[in-house]
Design a protein around this motif. Sequence first.
Motif, PDB file in Angstrom:
ATOM      1  N   ASP A   1     -87.308  61.027-103.807  1.00  0.00           N
ATOM      2  CA  ASP A   1     -87.514  59.584-103.776  1.00  0.00           C
ATOM      3  C   ASP A   1     -87.293  59.006-105.163  1.00  0.00           C
ATOM      4  N   LYS A   2     -86.359  58.067-105.314  1.00  0.00           N
ATOM      5  CA  LYS A   2     -86.051  57.476-106.614  1.00  0.00           C
ATOM      6  C   LYS A   2     -86.859  56.195-106.800  1.00  0.00           C
ATOM      7  N   ASP A   3     -86.581  55.469-107.863  1.00  0.00           N
ATOM      8  CA  ASP A   3     -87.242  54.193-108.089  1.00  0.00           C
ATOM      9  C   ASP A   3     -87.001  53.268-106.900  1.00  0.00           C
ATOM     10  N   ARG A   4     -88.009  52.491-106.567  1.00  0.00           N
ATOM     11  CA  ARG A   4     -87.911  51.632-105.387  1.00  0.00           C
ATOM     12  C   ARG A   4     -87.358  50.251-105.722  1.00  0.00           C
ATOM     13  N   PHE A   5     -87.400  49.840-106.971  1.00  0.00           N
ATOM     14  CA  PHE A   5     -87.003  48.493-107.346  1.00  0.00           C
ATOM     15  C   PHE A   5     -85.814  48.529-108.306  1.00  0.00           C
ATOM     16  N   SER A   6     -85.037  47.459-108.256  1.00  0.00           N
ATOM     17  CA  SER A   6     -83.934  47.292-109.195  1.00  0.00           C
ATOM     18  C   SER A   6     -83.879  45.828-109.603  1.00  0.00           C
ATOM     19  N   LEU A   7     -83.832  45.571-110.906  1.00  0.00           N
ATOM     20  CA  LEU A   7     -83.743  44.206-111.421  1.00  0.00           C
ATOM     21  C   LEU A   7     -82.719  44.172-112.542  1.00  0.00           C
ATOM     22  N   HIS A   8     -81.686  43.370-112.365  1.00  0.00           N
ATOM     23  CA  HIS A   8     -80.654  43.192-113.376  1.00  0.00           C
ATOM     24  C   HIS A   8     -80.238  41.725-113.387  1.00  0.00           C
ATOM     25  N   GLY A   9     -79.507  41.332-114.423  1.00  0.00           N
ATOM     26  CA  GLY A   9     -79.043  39.961-114.530  1.00  0.00           C
ATOM     27  C   GLY A   9     -77.793  39.871-115.376  1.00  0.00           C
ATOM     28  N   GLN A  10     -77.116  38.747-115.267  1.00  0.00           N
ATOM     29  CA  GLN A  10     -75.928  38.500-116.074  1.00  0.00           C
ATOM     30  C   GLN A  10     -75.790  37.013-116.302  1.00  0.00           C
ATOM     31  N   THR A  11     -75.125  36.655-117.373  1.00  0.00           N
ATOM     32  CA  THR A  11     -74.690  35.284-117.597  1.00  0.00           C
ATOM     33  C   THR A  11     -73.314  35.314-118.247  1.00  0.00           C
ATOM     34  N   THR A  12     -72.455  34.417-117.824  1.00  0.00           N
ATOM     35  CA  THR A  12     -71.085  34.355-118.328  1.00  0.00           C
ATOM     36  C   THR A  12     -70.722  32.904-118.621  1.00  0.00           C
ATOM     37  N   VAL A  13     -70.236  32.653-119.824  1.00  0.00           N
ATOM     38  CA  VAL A  13     -69.783  31.326-120.236  1.00  0.00           C
ATOM     39  C   VAL A  13     -68.299  31.430-120.566  1.00  0.00           C
ATOM     40  N   VAL A  14     -67.489  30.583-119.945  1.00  0.00           N
ATOM     41  CA  VAL A  14     -66.049  30.563-120.191  1.00  0.00           C
ATOM     42  C   VAL A  14     -65.663  29.169-120.672  1.00  0.00           C
ATOM     43  N   ALA A  15     -65.088  29.089-121.857  1.00  0.00           N
ATOM     44  CA  ALA A  15     -64.517  27.842-122.380  1.00  0.00           C
ATOM     45  C   ALA A  15     -63.004  28.008-122.410  1.00  0.00           C
ATOM     46  N   GLN A  16     -62.284  27.050-121.827  1.00  0.00           N
ATOM     47  CA  GLN A  16     -60.839  27.207-121.671  1.00  0.00           C
ATOM     48  C   GLN A  16     -60.152  25.859-121.849  1.00  0.00           C
ATOM     49  N   GLY A  17     -58.999  25.889-122.491  1.00  0.00           N
ATOM     50  CA  GLY A  17     -58.223  24.676-122.690  1.00  0.00           C
ATOM     51  C   GLY A  17     -56.760  24.909-122.388  1.00  0.00           C
ATOM     52  N   VAL A  18     -56.036  23.831-122.113  1.00  0.00           N
ATOM     53  CA  VAL A  18     -54.604  23.904-121.860  1.00  0.00           C
ATOM     54  C   VAL A  18     -53.902  22.935-122.801  1.00  0.00           C
ATOM     55  N   SER A  19     -52.753  23.347-123.316  1.00  0.00           N
ATOM     56  CA  SER A  19     -51.994  22.522-124.252  1.00  0.00           C
ATOM     57  C   SER A  19     -51.175  21.486-123.493  1.00  0.00           C
ATOM     58  N   ASN A  20     -50.432  20.694-124.237  1.00  0.00           N
ATOM     59  CA  ASN A  20     -49.520  19.743-123.616  1.00  0.00           C
ATOM     60  C   ASN A  20     -48.363  20.494-122.954  1.00  0.00           C
ATOM     61  N   PHE A  21     -47.828  19.937-121.882  1.00  0.00           N
ATOM     62  CA  PHE A  21     -46.665  20.541-121.230  1.00  0.00           C
ATOM     63  C   PHE A  21     -45.874  19.445-120.526  1.00  0.00           C
ATOM     64  N   ARG A  22     -44.658  19.781-120.151  1.00  0.00           N
ATOM     65  CA  ARG A  22     -43.764  18.821-119.503  1.00  0.00           C
ATOM     66  C   ARG A  22     -44.244  18.537-118.081  1.00  0.00           C
ATOM     67  N   GLU A  23     -44.341  17.254-117.721  1.00  0.00           N
ATOM     68  CA  GLU A  23     -44.658  16.865-116.340  1.00  0.00           C
ATOM     69  C   GLU A  23     -43.880  15.601-116.008  1.00  0.00           C
ATOM     70  N   LEU A  24     -43.006  15.691-115.010  1.00  0.00           N
ATOM     71  CA  LEU A  24     -42.195  14.545-114.608  1.00  0.00           C
ATOM     72  C   LEU A  24     -42.971  13.608-113.697  1.00  0.00           C
ATOM     73  N   TYR A  25     -44.016  14.104-113.037  1.00  0.00           N
ATOM     74  CA  TYR A  25     -44.866  13.285-112.184  1.00  0.00           C
ATOM     75  C   TYR A  25     -46.170  14.046-111.974  1.00  0.00           C
ATOM     76  N   ARG A  26     -47.131  13.381-111.368  1.00  0.00           N
ATOM     77  CA  ARG A  26     -48.451  13.969-111.176  1.00  0.00           C
ATOM     78  C   ARG A  26     -48.982  13.584-109.807  1.00  0.00           C
ATOM     79  N   GLY A  27     -49.600  14.544-109.099  1.00  0.00           N
ATOM     80  CA  GLY A  27     -50.163  14.289-107.781  1.00  0.00           C
ATOM     81  C   GLY A  27     -51.667  14.484-107.764  1.00  0.00           C
ATOM     82  N   PRO A  28     -52.277  14.364-106.568  1.00  0.00           N
ATOM     83  CA  PRO A  28     -53.741  14.447-106.470  1.00  0.00           C
ATOM     84  C   PRO A  28     -54.324  15.774-106.943  1.00  0.00           C
ATOM     85  N   ASN A  29     -53.603  16.879-106.752  1.00  0.00           N
ATOM     86  CA  ASN A  29     -54.115  18.199-107.120  1.00  0.00           C
ATOM     87  C   ASN A  29     -53.368  18.799-108.303  1.00  0.00           C
ATOM     88  N   SER A  30     -52.794  17.960-109.155  1.00  0.00           N
ATOM     89  CA  SER A  30     -51.975  18.460-110.261  1.00  0.00           C
ATOM     90  C   SER A  30     -52.826  18.899-111.448  1.00  0.00           C
TER      91      SER A  30
END
Length: 709
Positions: free
Chosen positions: A293-322
């Motif tokens: 019989d091993k340990d009966r309980f397990s408790l773990h946790g995580q946190t992740t922070v992601v910071a992300q950016g995009v540069s300028n790029f060519r766009e001839l037009y733009r739509g609702p999901n662009s």
Amino acid sequence: MANLSDRSCLMAALTAAGIAIGLPRPSGAADLDANLPPKSVPDFVDWAGGYVGLEGSAGGSYGAYDFGPTMIGSRRTSAFTSGDSTRRSDIGIDATTVVGGVLGGWNWQRGPWLYGMDASIDGANLKRPVHSGQSGFGYEGIEPTFSLIRVETDVYGVLRARLGFSLERSLLYATFGLAGANARVSAGYPDFDSGVATKAHRNLSFLGFAVGAGVQYALDKHFALGIDYRYIDLGGSAKFPLGVLPGANGGAVTTRAAFTSNQLMARLLWFPDGLNLAPEVTGSAPHDSGDGDKDRFSLHGQTTVVAQGVSNFRELYRGPNSLVPRQARQTTTATAFLGLKLWEGAELYYNPEFSQGFGLSRTLGVAGFVNGEAQKAGAPFPKLRSNRYFLRQTFGLGGETEDVPDGPNQVATRRDVERVTVVAGKFALGDFFDGNVYAHDPRVDFMNWSLWAATAWDFPANLPGFTQGLMVEYNRREFAIRAAYTQVPKEPSSDVLDPRILRRGGATIEFEERHVLPGLDQPGKLRIGLFSNVGNSANYRETVALTQSGLFADATEAADATRRPRRKSGIYLNLEQAVTADLGAFFRASWSDGRNESLSFADVDRTVSGGITLKGTAWGRPQDTMGLGTSMNQLSPAHRAFFAEGGLGLLIGDGRLTYGPERAFEAFYALNLTPAITVSFDYQHVANPAYNKDRGPADFFGMRLHADF
């Protein structure tokens, strides 16, 4: 006898003297206290004492002002809309928000239980202009375009009590207490006769309450890193004057204001007197009590922070999901992994998770999206969901056994290698299918969706990526076979799962082969998966024909009107192969029929991807990892025509389309700071985002902080 008595007295004297001055005890001295109870060594950090530190927003902060009812002269009007007495102005979605400051506090601790006081003062840039078209203050028949009211807050103060529980190097805690903040309200009212604007300013002070929770991890004796969530309700102000509205319809303006805020803060704490650290846990095998019989309980946790950016790029037009150029976004998740052994072979797991933030362009614009932590269920404030709750029953079939260490969603246990496992409840299909040791977890390795998953596999899921159902697996040393039947969304990109699971559901089956590659003597795995989903979706050819006939304005409108239960099927191939102890390679390919709408995962019908990861042993950093990967996504001809006719998919839709395959390249370096904390630097290049040659290529730069315990 006298000599023996003398020797005993001498031994006792030497023992006492050795204890008193710290000298080594005589070898026979252990016999004198053999019957005394052993001294217990705590297996948790003693956090008692004072601390100071810095904190800053992790994923942004969100606030909301309420105004009204508003009085103009003797007339009562809505603050933001006619017909309602109040309406909230959500300032965290569009505003640039920076929160950070200093903190300090004191802890007392008894055993693993901690209580203490914590204080912080933070500066902010939380502001929002409110236009007069929203306000109800405009003149009859005139819709002004200027900013009528501007609200902002720049200082917070919080004093809270803390109650926590210490576990190894981590502290879990809850908080409650007082919070205060300032606010400035400015207004400008034009006089259309004179052309001179009337301006008014008002400074407000708020005092309310704060509640929250957090986790912190001891980096060493003097420093700890933490994530702290707080909900602040600062109540409302008394009625106050806000200038004079000129003209015939004018009069003195009076109103009220209230303010609430959600904040998620990263904290760096310094303990000048030092912490009493728990001894490091050694060994990976679970402790055996002697009866299996091993340990009966397990408790773990995580946190992740992601910071992300995009540069300028060519766009001839733009739509609702662009995808929109020149922007940056941040996402944060924090998860608890709770496990309980119920009886032999049976375990119950529960994963509550906070998430906050959005991917770039609110997680839109790229079919193989560039942030694996960005959810379609994103929120500007920390949002709590019960992402997993499932029961796992393992039936051993005898023979060879293996020890499984304690880990996230794994209670330490011993099990038969040949076994049958049944899982029932809520989970992510990626927990069991399409695994790959080199590219499967966007919290630590590749972040592009087409690199950590087979993106043409439209796995059933709600917006955060989870579903409910049943999974069964048969395992042997050489191979495994697993199958699942789960709920699908009620319609594409819906957060609600369809309850009619017997009529509409998703079936997945996978065969996993394990081998050692001849000549290299290194392990590898090959997985082949088949899937078939029945869900409420539209047919691409039908929607295109209806749009071209003029019955609907665009393909999206036609899809909304013609959805019914339809089937979508496909296959994926997944290979992982160790080349050396430090170098590994992976390859994926997946295909779907591409006739009907995707329900859950991605706007992809064909995809291939591959790459390598390398540990940093060669440059003296064996815990670091670098990775290089590339992918190519494609659409079926019917799917292309759907987007060309203005259709909107799960993540993409530019209004029209000049088709080209979407190609991506990703490189990352994961720098291991401690056994629990990793910082990653990420670069991605995407050509033809959303399969559109008229847009891009786009370059993405990211930084990721991941901590777990």
